[in-house]
Design a protein around this motif. Structure first.
Motif, PDB file in Angstrom:
ATOM      1  N   GLY A 120       0.829  -1.206   0.000  1.00  0.00           N
ATOM      2  CA  GLY A 120       0.000   0.000   0.000  1.00  0.00           C
ATOM      3  C   GLY A 120       0.860   1.252   0.000  1.00  0.00           C
ATOM      4  N   SER A 121       0.619   2.139   0.950  1.00  0.00           N
ATOM      5  CA  SER A 121       1.397   3.377   1.030  1.00  0.00           C
ATOM      6  C   SER A 121       2.821   3.145   1.534  1.00  0.00           C
ATOM      7  CB  SER A 121       0.701   4.381   1.955  1.00  0.00           C
ATOM      8  OG  SER A 121       0.781   3.937   3.305  1.00  0.00           O
ATOM      9  N   GLY A 122       3.046   2.015   2.196  1.00  0.00           N
ATOM     10  CA  GLY A 122       4.345   1.737   2.801  1.00  0.00           C
ATOM     11  C   GLY A 122       4.396   2.012   4.288  1.00  0.00           C
ATOM     12  N   TYR A 123       3.361   2.663   4.822  1.00  0.00           N
ATOM     13  CA  TYR A 123       3.362   3.027   6.247  1.00  0.00           C
ATOM     14  C   TYR A 123       3.358   1.798   7.149  1.00  0.00           C
ATOM     15  CZ  TYR A 123       1.735   5.004  10.706  1.00  0.00           C
ATOM     16  OH  TYR A 123       1.603   5.346  12.029  1.00  0.00           O
ATOM     17  N   SER A 124       2.513   0.817   6.847  1.00  0.00           N
ATOM     18  CA  SER A 124       2.480  -0.384   7.691  1.00  0.00           C
ATOM     19  C   SER A 124       3.788  -1.149   7.602  1.00  0.00           C
ATOM     20  CB  SER A 124       1.315  -1.291   7.279  1.00  0.00           C
ATOM     21  OG  SER A 124       1.452  -1.740   5.945  1.00  0.00           O
ATOM     22  N   ASP A 141       3.081  -5.995  -3.244  1.00  0.00           N
ATOM     23  CA  ASP A 141       1.876  -5.360  -3.778  1.00  0.00           C
ATOM     24  C   ASP A 141       1.815  -5.665  -5.265  1.00  0.00           C
ATOM     25  OD1 ASP A 141      -0.088  -3.204  -4.709  1.00  0.00           O
ATOM     26  OD2 ASP A 141      -0.004  -2.803  -2.564  1.00  0.00           O
ATOM     27  N   VAL A 142       0.592  -5.740  -5.801  1.00  0.00           N
ATOM     28  CA  VAL A 142       0.418  -6.014  -7.221  1.00  0.00           C
ATOM     29  C   VAL A 142       0.724  -4.784  -8.074  1.00  0.00           C
ATOM     30  CG1 VAL A 142      -2.033  -5.386  -7.358  1.00  0.00           C
ATOM     31  CG2 VAL A 142      -1.134  -7.200  -8.838  1.00  0.00           C
ATOM     32  N   ASP A 143       0.769  -3.602  -7.450  1.00  0.00           N
ATOM     33  CA  ASP A 143       0.938  -2.331  -8.156  1.00  0.00           C
ATOM     34  C   ASP A 143       2.395  -1.893  -8.104  1.00  0.00           C
ATOM     35  OD1 ASP A 143       1.030   0.533  -8.686  1.00  0.00           O
ATOM     36  OD2 ASP A 143      -1.149   0.514  -8.486  1.00  0.00           O
ATOM     37  N   GLU A 144       3.048  -1.869  -9.262  1.00  0.00           N
ATOM     38  CA  GLU A 144       4.471  -1.529  -9.308  1.00  0.00           C
ATOM     39  C   GLU A 144       4.736  -0.111  -8.823  1.00  0.00           C
ATOM     40  OE1 GLU A 144       8.295  -1.514 -12.409  1.00  0.00           O
ATOM     41  OE2 GLU A 144       6.293  -2.093 -13.110  1.00  0.00           O
ATOM     42  N   LYS A 164       8.620  -6.513  -3.178  1.00  0.00           N
ATOM     43  CA  LYS A 164       8.411  -7.236  -4.420  1.00  0.00           C
ATOM     44  C   LYS A 164       7.070  -6.853  -5.032  1.00  0.00           C
ATOM     45  CE  LYS A 164      12.094  -9.951  -4.409  1.00  0.00           C
ATOM     46  NZ  LYS A 164      13.108  -9.934  -5.511  1.00  0.00           N
ATOM     47  N   VAL A 165       7.043  -6.809  -6.367  1.00  0.00           N
ATOM     48  CA  VAL A 165       5.793  -6.638  -7.090  1.00  0.00           C
ATOM     49  C   VAL A 165       5.234  -8.021  -7.370  1.00  0.00           C
ATOM     50  CG1 VAL A 165       4.674  -5.727  -9.159  1.00  0.00           C
ATOM     51  CG2 VAL A 165       6.637  -4.522  -8.166  1.00  0.00           C
ATOM     52  N   CYS A 166       4.109  -8.354  -6.741  1.00  0.00           N
ATOM     53  CA  CYS A 166       3.489  -9.647  -7.003  1.00  0.00           C
ATOM     54  C   CYS A 166       2.048  -9.643  -6.524  1.00  0.00           C
ATOM     55  CB  CYS A 166       4.276 -10.790  -6.362  1.00  0.00           C
ATOM     56  SG  CYS A 166       4.068 -10.993  -4.592  1.00  0.00           S
ATOM     57  N   ASP A 167       1.243 -10.512  -7.107  1.00  0.00           N
ATOM     58  CA  ASP A 167      -0.130 -10.742  -6.680  1.00  0.00           C
ATOM     59  C   ASP A 167      -0.057 -11.598  -5.418  1.00  0.00           C
ATOM     60  OD1 ASP A 167      -2.712 -11.683  -6.262  1.00  0.00           O
ATOM     61  OD2 ASP A 167      -3.140 -11.932  -8.397  1.00  0.00           O
ATOM     62  N   ILE A 168      -0.542 -11.071  -4.305  1.00  0.00           N
ATOM     63  CA  ILE A 168      -0.391 -11.780  -3.041  1.00  0.00           C
ATOM     64  C   ILE A 168      -1.152 -13.105  -3.023  1.00  0.00           C
ATOM     65  CG2 ILE A 168      -2.333 -10.696  -1.855  1.00  0.00           C
ATOM     66  CD1 ILE A 168      -0.505 -10.615   0.662  1.00  0.00           C
ATOM     67  N   MET A 235      -9.947  -3.560   1.510  1.00  0.00           N
ATOM     68  CA  MET A 235     -10.203  -3.705   0.085  1.00  0.00           C
ATOM     69  C   MET A 235      -9.819  -5.118  -0.359  1.00  0.00           C
ATOM     70  SD  MET A 235      -8.542  -0.137  -1.216  1.00  0.00           S
ATOM     71  CE  MET A 235      -8.866   1.389  -0.336  1.00  0.00           C
ATOM     72  N   PRO A 236     -10.555  -5.683  -1.315  1.00  0.00           N
ATOM     73  CA  PRO A 236     -10.184  -7.012  -1.817  1.00  0.00           C
ATOM     74  C   PRO A 236      -8.843  -6.979  -2.539  1.00  0.00           C
ATOM     75  CG  PRO A 236     -12.403  -6.386  -2.521  1.00  0.00           C
ATOM     76  CD  PRO A 236     -11.774  -5.163  -1.950  1.00  0.00           C
ATOM     77  N   ALA A 237      -8.154  -8.110  -2.526  1.00  0.00           N
ATOM     78  CA  ALA A 237      -6.912  -8.231  -3.283  1.00  0.00           C
ATOM     79  C   ALA A 237      -7.198  -7.978  -4.760  1.00  0.00           C
ATOM     80  CB  ALA A 237      -6.315  -9.615  -3.084  1.00  0.00           C
ATOM     81  N   ARG A 238      -6.392  -7.129  -5.370  1.00  0.00           N
ATOM     82  CA  ARG A 238      -6.523  -6.873  -6.812  1.00  0.00           C
ATOM     83  C   ARG A 238      -5.614  -7.817  -7.583  1.00  0.00           C
ATOM     84  NH1 ARG A 238      -4.320  -2.553  -8.601  1.00  0.00           N
ATOM     85  NH2 ARG A 238      -3.608  -1.556  -6.683  1.00  0.00           N
ATOM     86  N   HIS A 239      -6.064  -8.165  -8.778  1.00  0.00           N
ATOM     87  CA  HIS A 239      -5.252  -9.012  -9.647  1.00  0.00           C
ATOM     88  C   HIS A 239      -4.819  -8.263 -10.904  1.00  0.00           C
ATOM     89  CE1 HIS A 239      -6.683 -12.046  -6.916  1.00  0.00           C
ATOM     90  NE2 HIS A 239      -7.912 -11.772  -7.242  1.00  0.00           N
TER      91      HIS A 239
END
Length: 377
Positions: A120-124, A141-144, A164-168, A235-239
């Motif tokens: 997400g934002s990186g805060y967590s 995260d799925v979003d590069e 890493k960029v990946c679909d969780i 929010m649901p996991a995005r693909h």
């Protein structure tokens, strides 16, 4: 610009000082992870820029609220005042800090645990790095764009976890003692169970519900756990770039027609997201419902339920003391299913979702049980 006092106030408001998460909350500058954000203004979204109004930036960033950073495919970081405003649902955010702490506490993280979190934002991710050390943290995260932006912002603070960029919901880049997901899933992905080490623990929420699921890995490669009495929605996991929505003709039918069935409800008008136990029961029965509501100037209140299979329902009422008129169409009767759940709640006084036991097979089939009730995802 000083932010430390704001961070200390936030930490003091949501957690006791002896907690090991307290220092993380005071040391991580949340405003650096939420520079711009989207904010609801009536039916539209408005862009807020932190640097344009530093006092408001500090007040907002260090409030215990979720800040939307992406709507549809529009990143707030890339938007400019005067751009066409996005139209759609939130697709990424900075979760309210108190909920992040609660989710981490549900994970029961030890000092030497390798953990996987969502970016997400990186805060967590920053909170986890400060609490454990960045060499113990992997963030995906799925979003590069989100991953690269978070990596840069973490780097400014001297934090270098693995990103890493990946679909969780697919293959994961390592093995972990804990998986803490701030995106929701319908059922637990088999890849999580494969990536968990023996006796590892996962924490997530079930998509479309207010249900927090915690489970510990079992020797057979599955997991057992429970639905916590606590509650949260993510929010649901995005693909891909955005979520799928019901076809436009479903919305048109729900708005303009009287439908194949019409009746007067026995209950007051309910917007299901306002009643998480009711919404959760409905989502477990019919996953993927989208909810909308509106009140016009004359006081007519309307709630819509839409489903990608073409099912829809609309309920209207102009008087708070009156029962709504319901119209339904499509292959399933969505409001009728909602009424059945409300009948059960009225009859039994409680719904069985919270506190349910959870059993997960190595393939990820997830079954909830409580008393004589069961639901398999």
């Amino acid at each position: 610009m000083t932010w430390v006092a704001h961070a200390r106030t936030l930490a003091r408001e949501i957690i006791r000082p002896e907690s090991r998460w307290h220092s993380a909350l005071t040391e991580v500058p949340r405003h650096q992870f939420v520079v711009n954000w989207w904010e609801r203004e009536g039916e539209t979204w408005a862009l807020r820029s932190g640097p344009a109004d530093p006092p408001a930036w500090m007040a907002t960033a260090y409030s215990d609220q979720t800040l939307v950073t992406r709507v549809g495919t529009s990143h707030a970081d890339r938007a400019r005042v005067g751009d066409v405003l996005p139209d759609g649902m939130p697709t990424s955010s900075s979760t309210l800090p108190s909920l992040l702490v609660r989710m981490y506490r549900h994970a029961m993280i030890g000092d030497n645990d390798q953990i996987l979190v969502t970016t997400g934002s990186g805060y967590s991710t920053a909170l986890a790095c400060v609490r454990l050390g960045d060499n113990y943290v992997t963030s995906v995260d799925v979003d590069e764009h989100l991953v690269r932006t978070a990596q840069d912002r973490l780097g400014v603070l001297g934090l270098r976890p693995q990103l890493k960029v990946c679909d969780i919901t697919g293959p994961l880049p390592g093995r972990y003692d804990r998986i803490m997901s701030t995106v929701s899933v319908r059922s637990v992905p088999a890849s999580w169970l494969q990536a968990l080490r023996p006796r590892g623990r996962l924490v997530t929420t079930i998509a479309g519900t207010g249900l927090i699921l915690t489970a510990d890995k079992t020797p057979d490669g599955g997991a057992t756990g429970r639905i916590e009495w606590d509650r949260a929605g993510f929010m649901p996991a995005r693909h891909g770039a955005d979520y799928e929505s019901p076809p436009a003709d479903v919305w048109k039918q729900a708005t303009e027609t009287e439908g194949g069935q019409s009746y007067t409800s026995r209950y007051p008008l309910l917007y299901p997201p306002d009643a998480w136990d009711v919404m959760s029961m409905l989502e477990l029965k019919i996953p993927g419902i989208e909810y909308h509501r509106h009140e016009d100037k004359g006081g007519l209140r309307t709630v819509w339920l839409l489903h990608p299979d073409g099912s829809w329902a609309r309920a209207d009422v102009a008087d708070f003391l009156a029962s709504p008129i319901v119209h339904e169409g499509g292959p399933r009767r969505l409001w009728t299913e909602l009424e059945k759940i409300r009948n059960r709640l009225n009859r039994e006084g409680v719904l069985p979702v919270y506190g349910a036991r959870v059993a997960i097979t190595p393939e990820g089939e997830t079954t909830l049980t409580r008393g004589g009730w069961t639901a398999t995802l």
